[in-house]
Design an enzyme around this catalytic site. Sequence first.
Site, PDB file in Angstrom:
ATOM      1  N   SER A 111     -14.657  45.703  83.764  1.00  9.94           N
ATOM      2  CA  SER A 111     -14.666  44.261  83.561  1.00  9.94           C
ATOM      3  C   SER A 111     -15.525  43.566  84.607  1.00  9.94           C
ATOM      4  O   SER A 111     -15.879  42.399  84.436  1.00  9.94           O
ATOM      5  CB  SER A 111     -13.246  43.701  83.612  1.00  9.94           C
ATOM      6  OG  SER A 111     -12.622  44.066  84.824  1.00  9.94           O
ATOM      7  N   ASP A 170     -15.092  37.414  85.989  1.00 14.64           N
ATOM      8  CA  ASP A 170     -16.206  37.287  85.044  1.00 14.64           C
ATOM      9  C   ASP A 170     -17.060  36.064  85.342  1.00 14.64           C
ATOM     10  O   ASP A 170     -18.300  36.147  85.386  1.00 14.64           O
ATOM     11  CB  ASP A 170     -15.663  37.199  83.612  1.00 14.64           C
ATOM     12  CG  ASP A 170     -15.029  38.495  83.141  1.00 14.64           C
ATOM     13  OD1 ASP A 170     -15.045  39.478  83.901  1.00 14.64           O
ATOM     14  OD2 ASP A 170     -14.513  38.519  82.015  1.00 14.64           O
ATOM     15  N   GLU A 228      -9.045  38.231  85.778  1.00 15.46           N
ATOM     16  CA  GLU A 228     -10.135  38.635  84.891  1.00 15.46           C
ATOM     17  C   GLU A 228     -11.125  37.498  84.676  1.00 15.46           C
ATOM     18  O   GLU A 228     -12.337  37.666  84.814  1.00 15.46           O
ATOM     19  CB  GLU A 228      -9.563  39.082  83.548  1.00 15.46           C
ATOM     20  CG  GLU A 228     -10.607  39.565  82.563  1.00 15.46           C
ATOM     21  CD  GLU A 228     -11.272  40.839  83.038  1.00 15.46           C
ATOM     22  OE1 GLU A 228     -12.485  40.782  83.310  1.00 15.46           O
ATOM     23  OE2 GLU A 228     -10.590  41.862  83.168  1.00 15.46           O
TER      24      GLU A 228
END
Length: 612
Positions: free
Chosen positions: A519, A305, A301
């Site tokens: 995400s 990002d 994650e």
Amino acid sequence: MRSLSLWFPVAFAALVVAVPAKDRAHKVKDSILSPRGWTKTGKAPADHIIDLRIALPQPRFPELEKHLYEISDPLHDRYGEHLSKEEVEALVSPEAESVHLVNEWLASHGLYEDSLRRTPANDWVIVSVPVSLAEEILKTEYHVWTHEASGDSLVRTTAYSIPEHLDEHVELVEPTLFFSRTKSLKTSFRIHDEEAKSAVVAADTPPISIPSASGGHVDASCNKTITITCLQQLYNAVGFTPDVKHGNEIGITGYLEQFANIQDLQSFYADQRPDALNSTFKTVLINGGENNQTLADAGAEANLDTQFAYGLTFPTPGTFFSTGGRPPFKADNLTTSNTNEPYSDWLDFVLAQKKLPQAISTSYADDEQTVPVAYAKRVCNGFAQLGARGVSLLFSSGDGGVGDGEEDPALQECFTNDGRNATRFVPLFPPSCPFVTAVGGTIHVPETAVFFSGGGFSDVFPRPAYQQLAVSKFLETLAPGTYKGLFNPKGRAIPDVAAQADLFRIFLSGRPVSIGGTSAAAPTFAAFVSLLNSARLSKGLPPLGFLNPLVYTIQALDKTAFNDITVGNNPGCGTPGFNATKGWDPITGVGTPNFGKLKDIVTFNLLGIAGL
């Protein structure tokens, strides 16, 4: 007799004042049913330390909200006149009486000023206490609760009380009722090695014609693998270089021990952004957050990002906020604090900072129904404070469609936690907060709604005026009785916008992988917001700040500024979910960005939109 009758109420009042706050009559402040999926496994150890956080009311918040909407409305003459840190703090400070009475209450339990911590606005009081004292203060019992599916444990209660005379002076106390698991929002994760062969597109494959894209086309390979180049082409941003001279920055939040790895970032840059090689980002540690740079411990994650947000916005300075908050309770380790309410921890920190990134993306959320209403509203008000200061907050809308992603009624798990166990769609918080921008997901070129894109309607927050027109038009397209009882048609609707959300090529622990989820969409959209901020700041204009009033105004007046997504649906809760349709829909919002068009709009007189 007259003198006696006068003396009695005075004497009684004096007696009441003389009674210590801890000994006065108490009332239940809040309570919940035992949460589904959690098992009470025993009493919390008496000496386990928790950070007790007491929220004092913010009586002037409606005034702050009025400021926020005026300075965020592109058709208002105050547009862009963001408030200072000090001005915001003045608008959320509690009444002096509330501060005094809470101090008195804590002092009656032996907790004095030297043991208390306060936020800059004095609207939160924090004190570290053992469970035994917390139980005495709140007239409750704390237990260890274990999440049946994951094994995570929390120290929580299901009800707490405060002195009756404090009911109007205390908004909530935590940690108490919030059984958070703060999940990261990613739906797919695939090691790239085997897919590399199928992802290769023949060199002579013609580009895909997309009129709104840069040059009117997008590389055919973007239907197999999403790269920085794909997003620049698709969203009409080829050739734009952000200006670093005017203080523009972008931020990414990280929770759950997700570590953004710098070595992986360099591999990503070598693969997709060679001009950014040897550049990096700043890591800020909050409440026990860590910065583990061991390659094997890199977070999928966090890497997703940071690699795409910073890659798209290079050379804009980037900040990664690493916030502690994974459920830390272990029966043999009683020294760790156990708040696990990281939104509060993060807000405490950032609201205390003088300077902040102008765009911040978050890819973590909880099922809205698991968040106590008082807590959700208070955190949402914290996001409003950041918006008033000129910060754009973007959140992934979720990866379960309208709930759990399951279309089969026999397998769905969307049940209310109010004791009825009724089937109901499951919106997420914080995306459901009206003061943030929720980002849904698309896939492929031309774009369609990706099936897992989270969307729906809040059961906590009413629909704000800025989206009333767009959402009402969507609701009018539904056949009468559609999903009756499964959602709140008067609730804040999500998402607001969308971006690509699958097949993203990142580097993780030294290897290329393909990953997807909203995400991916949130940091992507945040990156384009940051580029818009760069364009505005270079012209002496303020950053965009709270985006939603601007987004819906532009969508209403200029249909070319967002790419409308009209194909796809988001199944869940035993239903096909909602359909993407013309205009706003609860899968992709108003659509994906046309950066070039948006840049032209936001760098000129916004009152000139569509000839106004």
